[in-house]
Design a protein around this motif. Sequence first.
Motif, short mmCIF file in Angstrom:
data_model
loop_
_atom_site.label_atom_id
_atom_site.label_comp_id
_atom_site.label_asym_id
_atom_site.label_seq_id
_atom_site.Cartn_x
_atom_site.Cartn_y
_atom_site.Cartn_z
N UNK A 1 -42.13 62.86 117.77
CA UNK A 1 -42.94 64.00 117.34
C UNK A 1 -42.37 64.57 116.03
N UNK A 2 -43.23 64.88 115.08
CA UNK A 2 -42.78 65.43 113.80
C UNK A 2 -42.16 66.80 114.03
N UNK A 3 -41.05 67.04 113.34
CA UNK A 3 -40.43 68.34 113.43
C UNK A 3 -39.83 68.70 112.08
N UNK A 4 -39.57 69.97 111.93
CA UNK A 4 -38.99 70.44 110.68
C UNK A 4 -37.54 69.99 110.59
N UNK A 5 -37.16 69.38 109.46
CA UNK A 5 -35.80 68.89 109.29
C UNK A 5 -34.82 70.05 109.18
N UNK A 6 -33.61 69.83 109.71
CA UNK A 6 -32.55 70.82 109.57
C UNK A 6 -31.45 70.24 108.69
N UNK A 7 -30.58 71.10 108.20
CA UNK A 7 -29.51 70.69 107.29
C UNK A 7 -28.21 70.48 108.07
N UNK A 8 -27.57 69.33 107.84
CA UNK A 8 -26.29 69.00 108.47
C UNK A 8 -25.26 68.86 107.35
N UNK A 9 -24.19 69.66 107.42
CA UNK A 9 -23.16 69.67 106.39
C UNK A 9 -22.02 68.72 106.79
N UNK A 10 -21.72 67.76 105.94
CA UNK A 10 -20.63 66.80 106.15
C UNK A 10 -19.49 67.16 105.22
N UNK A 11 -18.30 67.47 105.77
CA UNK A 11 -17.17 67.92 104.96
C UNK A 11 -16.01 66.95 105.15
N UNK A 12 -15.59 66.28 104.05
CA UNK A 12 -14.43 65.38 104.09
C UNK A 12 -13.99 65.13 102.67
N UNK A 13 -12.67 64.98 102.48
CA UNK A 13 -12.15 64.77 101.14
C UNK A 13 -12.17 63.31 100.72
N UNK A 14 -12.55 62.39 101.65
CA UNK A 14 -12.57 60.97 101.34
C UNK A 14 -14.02 60.49 101.23
N UNK A 15 -14.42 60.04 100.03
CA UNK A 15 -15.81 59.61 99.81
C UNK A 15 -16.23 58.48 100.75
N UNK A 16 -15.31 57.57 101.08
CA UNK A 16 -15.68 56.44 101.95
C UNK A 16 -16.09 56.93 103.33
N UNK A 17 -15.38 57.91 103.84
CA UNK A 17 -15.71 58.44 105.16
C UNK A 17 -17.05 59.20 105.11
N UNK A 18 -17.27 59.94 104.02
CA UNK A 18 -18.54 60.65 103.89
C UNK A 18 -19.71 59.66 103.86
N UNK A 19 -19.50 58.52 103.15
CA UNK A 19 -20.54 57.50 103.09
C UNK A 19 -20.80 56.93 104.47
N UNK A 20 -19.73 56.74 105.24
CA UNK A 20 -19.88 56.19 106.59
C UNK A 20 -20.67 57.15 107.47
N UNK A 21 -20.37 58.48 107.36
CA UNK A 21 -21.10 59.46 108.17
C UNK A 21 -22.59 59.46 107.80
N UNK A 22 -22.86 59.30 106.50
CA UNK A 22 -24.26 59.28 106.06
C UNK A 22 -25.00 58.10 106.66
N UNK A 23 -24.35 56.93 106.68
CA UNK A 23 -24.98 55.74 107.23
C UNK A 23 -25.25 55.91 108.72
N UNK A 24 -24.26 56.48 109.43
CA UNK A 24 -24.40 56.66 110.88
C UNK A 24 -25.53 57.63 111.21
N UNK A 25 -25.63 58.73 110.43
CA UNK A 25 -26.55 59.82 110.77
C UNK A 25 -27.91 59.70 110.09
N UNK A 26 -28.07 58.69 109.26
CA UNK A 26 -29.31 58.54 108.51
C UNK A 26 -30.52 58.43 109.43
N UNK A 27 -30.37 57.71 110.56
CA UNK A 27 -31.49 57.47 111.46
C UNK A 27 -31.99 58.74 112.16
#
Length: 495
Positions: A1-27
Amino acid sequence: MDHEKVNILLVDDQPAKLLAYEVILKDLGENLVIASSGREALEVLLKTEIAVILVDVCMPELDGFELAAMIREHPRFQKTAMIFISAIQVSDIDRLRGYEMGAVDYVPVPVVPEVLRAKIKVFAELYRKTRELERLNQELEDRVRARTAELENSTAKLRESEQRRSMAIAAGKMGSWDWDWITGDWMWDEGQYRILGVSPESFEVNPANVQALLHPDDVDQLRKAIAEFNSGTRSYETEFRIVRPDGEVRWCVGTAAATVDHSSRVVRVSGVTVDITERKRAEEQQNLLAREVDHRAKNALALAQSIVRLTRADEVKAYVNAVEGRINALARVHTILSLSSWQGAELSKLIDEELAPYSPSGQIRLAGPEVQLLPTTAQTLALALHELFTNSAKYGALSTRSGRLMIGWQVDDELLTLTWEETGGPLVRTPKSRGFGTRSLLASVESQLGGQAKFDWRAEGLLCRLEVPLTRKPAATAPSKFDAAAAAELQRASG
């Protein structure tokens, strides 16, 4: 069901880990916001509405615990969900510290994608449901407030209506009555007695006495109403007059409704009487005012017609200017009379309005007492003064800076004498024939006002003397006299 998107803040000092979180949570299909330090995360929070914060515990400068403490100090973020990610073995003491700082969950490293997605999804959905509930509560509160305001408004109107009704009855403007059709018994309230100018102690309510209070010309209204009810009519309304015992005549409107039994026979008639005398008087006044306005409009149009018909000029432009000038003079005096509710016009005000377009700068001097002119006298005299000012501005004292004009007036035995004296202007010669302005001035003052206009064409300047009776009713109501007199004067001058 369509719903209004919410904002999720990802905080980490390592770009590689931030990229990994983005890939995991993209779906999840939510908005992912990136911050590479605690301070950057605080800046994002102040600008953006965040549903869930995913923060690494071990960061330089400002670690996850310190960041969580700072976030929780702000009233806006005290209930924002925060999930800690820790790459080191977390003890129970560390977990307890994290929960004290406001964390809602821990995720160890290595991160299991399915677990992280499930945790984020739960808190994002919780945030969404909470916002939806807040919105619904707000809408409910708005509806309650609107309904409450509507009820208060309805109550206020009902109270106001009741107050008006009470005031009307108290002021004697409304009364109610009831007539038993079978027994002939009457019941009147206090308002009914007050309207008819009688008292319960001295007046016996019966058909004969009631009929005696009706105006002789309106007695048939009562007989007609009785006949209407006997023939099956269930309601009746009419206007009628009453004659109070003290002789005062009042206008009323009566409304009556019949009550019938099972065989459709009238058994009772109830009604309301409203005193509409003031309304009738207002209507009469309005009709009188309408007739007066019609009368004045016809007079003004007749004067305008005479101006258009009798104005002469060699060129179209000169004709237009002459007509416009005379119509404007008529409009100016009309404004003065309107401000006084057509009671009259002050002579000095009339002169001020006529001389205003010339900006005399000390060239014109006025002297005279306060004189109130009748409306039609003011209209005709305004046109005469306009002709004098126009001629002076073209050929006389007002055509040059050295010219001077003295206008003086006095009243003796209800006769207004106005003196127009020009000096210092161009050399004046007696005209061989009179122009239209002079001829129309003579015709209007003498024929319309029953006065006299005398001209002395002195070399040093025109001297004009107008004598106007103040008590005579001017003849402006008969515009044909003006036309005839002006035409006769034109014929004499040309012949």
